[in-house]
Design a protein around this motif. Structure first.
Motif, PDB file in Angstrom:
ATOM      1  N   LEU A  74       3.863  -6.199   0.615  1.00  0.00           N
ATOM      2  CA  LEU A  74       3.131  -5.411   0.542  1.00  0.00           C
ATOM      3  C   LEU A  74       2.184  -4.580   0.084  1.00  0.00           C
ATOM      4  CD1 LEU A  74       6.456  -2.125   0.782  1.00  0.00           C
ATOM      5  CD2 LEU A  74       5.192  -3.046   2.897  1.00  0.00           C
ATOM      6  N   VAL A  75       1.401  -4.732   0.747  1.00  0.00           N
ATOM      7  CA  VAL A  75      -0.277  -3.914   0.537  1.00  0.00           C
ATOM      8  C   VAL A  75      -0.333  -2.573   0.605  1.00  0.00           C
ATOM      9  CG1 VAL A  75      -2.890  -4.533   0.076  1.00  0.00           C
ATOM     10  CG2 VAL A  75      -1.304  -5.762   0.768  1.00  0.00           C
ATOM     11  N   ARG A  76      -0.816  -2.026  -0.066  1.00  0.00           N
ATOM     12  CA  ARG A  76      -0.773  -1.118  -0.014  1.00  0.00           C
ATOM     13  C   ARG A  76      -2.932  -0.499  -1.094  1.00  0.00           C
ATOM     14  NH1 ARG A  76       1.637   0.666   3.561  1.00  0.00           N
ATOM     15  NH2 ARG A  76       1.524   2.990   3.690  1.00  0.00           N
ATOM     16  N   GLY A  77      -3.240   0.888  -0.328  1.00  0.00           N
ATOM     17  CA  GLY A  77      -4.518   1.337  -0.948  1.00  0.00           C
ATOM     18  C   GLY A  77      -5.766   0.035   0.209  1.00  0.00           C
ATOM     19  N   ASP A  78      -7.153  -0.593  -0.560  1.00  0.00           N
ATOM     20  CA  ASP A  78      -7.449  -0.812   0.551  1.00  0.00           C
ATOM     21  C   ASP A  78      -7.302  -2.359   0.630  1.00  0.00           C
ATOM     22  OD1 ASP A  78      -9.730  -2.448  -1.983  1.00  0.00           O
ATOM     23  OD2 ASP A  78      -9.868  -0.223  -1.770  1.00  0.00           O
ATOM     24  N   HIS A  79      -7.600  -2.861   1.290  1.00  0.00           N
ATOM     25  CA  HIS A  79      -8.005  -4.351   1.710  1.00  0.00           C
ATOM     26  C   HIS A  79      -8.762  -5.466   0.955  1.00  0.00           C
ATOM     27  CE1 HIS A  79      -4.337  -3.358   4.005  1.00  0.00           C
ATOM     28  NE2 HIS A  79      -3.624  -4.852   4.152  1.00  0.00           N
ATOM     29  N   GLY A  80      -9.503  -4.421   0.308  1.00  0.00           N
ATOM     30  CA  GLY A  80      -9.850  -5.723   0.006  1.00  0.00           C
ATOM     31  C   GLY A  80     -10.370  -6.077  -1.017  1.00  0.00           C
ATOM     32  N   VAL A 117      -2.319  -1.235  -4.839  1.00  0.00           N
ATOM     33  CA  VAL A 117      -1.385  -1.994  -4.894  1.00  0.00           C
ATOM     34  C   VAL A 117      -0.994  -3.246  -4.249  1.00  0.00           C
ATOM     35  CG1 VAL A 117       1.534  -1.306  -5.542  1.00  0.00           C
ATOM     36  CG2 VAL A 117      -1.178   0.371  -6.094  1.00  0.00           C
ATOM     37  N   LEU A 118      -0.451  -4.342  -4.917  1.00  0.00           N
ATOM     38  CA  LEU A 118       0.751  -5.148  -4.098  1.00  0.00           C
ATOM     39  C   LEU A 118       1.225  -5.315  -4.632  1.00  0.00           C
ATOM     40  CD1 LEU A 118      -2.376  -8.016  -4.460  1.00  0.00           C
ATOM     41  CD2 LEU A 118      -2.369  -6.499  -2.572  1.00  0.00           C
ATOM     42  N   ASP A 135      10.477   0.953   4.523  1.00  0.00           N
ATOM     43  CA  ASP A 135       9.366   2.564   4.401  1.00  0.00           C
ATOM     44  C   ASP A 135       9.465   2.999   2.830  1.00  0.00           C
ATOM     45  OD1 ASP A 135       9.160   2.091   7.271  1.00  0.00           O
ATOM     46  OD2 ASP A 135      10.317   3.056   7.744  1.00  0.00           O
ATOM     47  N   THR A 136      11.097   3.464   2.425  1.00  0.00           N
ATOM     48  CA  THR A 136      10.737   3.918   1.340  1.00  0.00           C
ATOM     49  C   THR A 136       9.924   3.354   0.518  1.00  0.00           C
ATOM     50  OG1 THR A 136      13.314   3.717   1.615  1.00  0.00           O
ATOM     51  CG2 THR A 136      12.455   4.690  -0.253  1.00  0.00           C
ATOM     52  N   LEU A 137       9.854   1.896   0.201  1.00  0.00           N
ATOM     53  CA  LEU A 137       8.972   1.501  -0.615  1.00  0.00           C
ATOM     54  C   LEU A 137       7.400   1.599  -0.693  1.00  0.00           C
ATOM     55  CD1 LEU A 137       9.259  -1.262  -2.825  1.00  0.00           C
ATOM     56  CD2 LEU A 137       9.282  -2.827  -1.393  1.00  0.00           C
ATOM     57  N   SER A 138       7.412   1.109   0.888  1.00  0.00           N
ATOM     58  CA  SER A 138       5.782   1.752   0.750  1.00  0.00           C
ATOM     59  C   SER A 138       5.693   3.483   0.828  1.00  0.00           C
ATOM     60  CB  SER A 138       5.464   1.958   2.795  1.00  0.00           C
ATOM     61  OG  SER A 138       5.650   0.230   3.207  1.00  0.00           O
ATOM     62  N   LEU A 139       6.716   3.719   0.472  1.00  0.00           N
ATOM     63  CA  LEU A 139       6.275   5.447  -0.178  1.00  0.00           C
ATOM     64  C   LEU A 139       6.147   5.504  -1.638  1.00  0.00           C
ATOM     65  CD1 LEU A 139       6.218   8.633   0.414  1.00  0.00           C
ATOM     66  CD2 LEU A 139       8.571   9.164   0.449  1.00  0.00           C
ATOM     67  N   LEU A 140       6.688   4.407  -2.344  1.00  0.00           N
ATOM     68  CA  LEU A 140       6.620   4.171  -3.736  1.00  0.00           C
ATOM     69  C   LEU A 140       5.608   3.926  -4.263  1.00  0.00           C
ATOM     70  CD1 LEU A 140      10.423   2.675  -4.588  1.00  0.00           C
ATOM     71  CD2 LEU A 140       9.369   5.114  -5.387  1.00  0.00           C
TER      72      LEU A 140
END
Length: 459
Positions: A122-128, A112-113, A94-99
């Motif tokens: 982990l993938v953050r932002g869009d998945h395109g 961001v991957l 959870d903390t890593l996702s927040l970072l």
């Protein structure tokens, strides 16, 4: 990667405005040196326009520089906030996702991957374009695995390595769209973000190791307490024999042991010391205690040699397999007569304090060294003031702050003071003398003492 020395909104504007302003001032100065004409009025009007345009250009430049400075400060504050997230905590997923969410926003990225090994964790932002981005990162890592931060794919991706000295290979990849590529001014920001997240991940790994170590230590503590509990028994009550026994482990638990057993008209006893310290010695100690108790229960009327050999048979193979030995004193005292029969297998100090003070020497090696040796039995009859003292080397070898040992001679001489004292009083004197000698120095080994006397317990 696109190179930008300054913010693109302000590049080149200020020098041009300053040059135009210089030209306008020259025109005004020329007109002021002679009588005004129509041509001079035109020149003055042109100069005025140039000055106004230059001032407006300088104001726009100032505004752009101010906005760029604010943006830079905002980025710096964002990175500082990123670095403060959960620095002392577990830094879980959870903390890593927040970072990564913060990193996504700070770098104005679309995606961001986070990679562990070469797999996306982990993938953050869009998945395109996720599949294409993953393939791009893997290819880049194959081409230049040691680069700390690198740009790829026409500057739309930047890859950073996290904690290069860590046990697991980890990377973070930032992606932008083609119309907003990364530039050189983004590199320090990305390096700061990668460093901050790397610190968080190092804390997470450290916390994981500490948690695992604490769990193992807790299990060891529980095992140690259980091991120590097997010898925390009071001596058997007797109207004719006065007994004292105490063991003090150097750590949470140790390898020293003492055991009592009861048969008709007699009390069996054993004192031993397992080679080594800590939990391994404690585990072997529990096995030795069990072997002694079994021998005392199943062979209560046998000779002390038979009982000793029964204990040796129970322990030898196991000790031989692990390459460890146990010094052991095994004996029996007849309650009605005070007769003591004793076998000493490499153990010391064992001291008889009667009219004279005598050290009872070992007659066979410690258990686990050589099997089947027939021990010589030491026998005596305890008088009213006689005392049999069986210690462990942790008492005699205790050092003071200067490194001097208490010593076997000092221990033997101390046994002279046993006459006329109850077993408990003398036991307390011994531990008090050793503690006083140590003057706060840490115990060098486990300390065990058994005292056997004739007569009713006086303490």
């Amino acid at each position: 990667m696109r190179t930008d020395e300054t913010d693109p909104r302000t590049a080149g504007n200020a020098p041009a405005a300053i040059g135009s302003l210089d030209n306008a001032l020259d025109l005004l100065a020329s007109a002021a040196t002679r009588s005004p004409s129509a041509e001079d009025h035109d020149r003055a009007a042109l100069a005025e326009r140039v000055v106004r345009d230059a001032v407006a250009e300088l104001q726009a430049t100032q505004l752009a520089l101010t906005e760029a400075l604010i943006a830079s400060q905002d980025r710096q504050l964002a990175v500082e906030a990123l670095a403060r997230i959960n620095v002392r905590g577990a830094a879980g997923d959870d903390t890593l996702s927040l970072l990564l969410d913060r990193a996504l926003s700070i770098t104005d990225s679309r995606q961001v991957l986070f990679f562990e090994g070469r797999e996306v964790a982990l993938v953050r932002g869009d998945h395109g374009d996720l599949g294409a981005h993953v393939s791009l990162v893997r290819a880049a890592l194959e081409d230049a695995p040691d680069d700390a931060v690198r740009a790829v794919a026409s500057d739309t991706a930047v890859i950073g390595v996290l904690d290069p000295d860590g046990a697991t290979e980890q990377h973070i990849a930032f992606f932008r769209s083609a119309d907003r590529p990364f530039s050189t001014i983004d590199v320090p920001l990305i390096e700061a973000i990668v460093s901050a997240i790397g610190i968080m991940l190092a804390f997470r790994e450290l916390h994981r190791h500490e948690f695992e170590r604490a769990a193992v230590e807790r299990e060891h503590q529980l095992a140690s307490v259980l091991a120590q509990s097997v010898i925390s028994t009071e001596p058997p009550p007797s109207a004719d024999v006065d007994l004292y026994a105490r063991t003090v482990p150097a750590a949470l638990t140790g390898g020293d042991l003492y055991v009592f057993g009861r048969s008709t008209g007699a009390i069996w006893f054993a004192v031993g010391d397992v080679a080594g310290k800590g939990l391994p010695a404690a585990m072997l100690m529990t096995r030795a205690v069990a072997a002694c108790r079994i021998a005392f229960l199943t062979r209560p009327d046998d000779s002390v040699v038979d009982v000793f050999q029964r204990i040796e048979d129970e322990l030898f193979d196991h000790l031989d397999d692990v390459g460890v030995f146990i010094t052991l004193t095994v004996g029996v005292i007849r309650e009605d007569t005070g007769e003591v029969s004793l076998v000493n297998a490499g153990h010391s100090p064992v001291v008889f304090s009667g009219t004279e003070v005598e050290a009872v020497k070992a007659s066979v090696p410690p258990v686990g060294v050589i099997r089947g040796r027939v021990p010589r039995v030491w026998t005596t009859v305890l008088g009213v003031d006689d005392t049999l003292v069986i210690g462990s080397d942790g008492l005699a070898e205790q050092t003071d702050p200067d490194g001097e040992q208490f010593g076997y001679d000092r221990f033997t001489e101390l046994c002279r003071s046993a006459r006329g004292l109850s077993s408990t009083d003398f036991g307390r004197i011994v531990f008090g003398a050793v503690d006083g000698f140590a003057r706060g120095a840490a115990p060098s080994d486990d300390a065990t003492l058994m005292v056997i006397r004739r007569g009713r317990t006086l303490a």
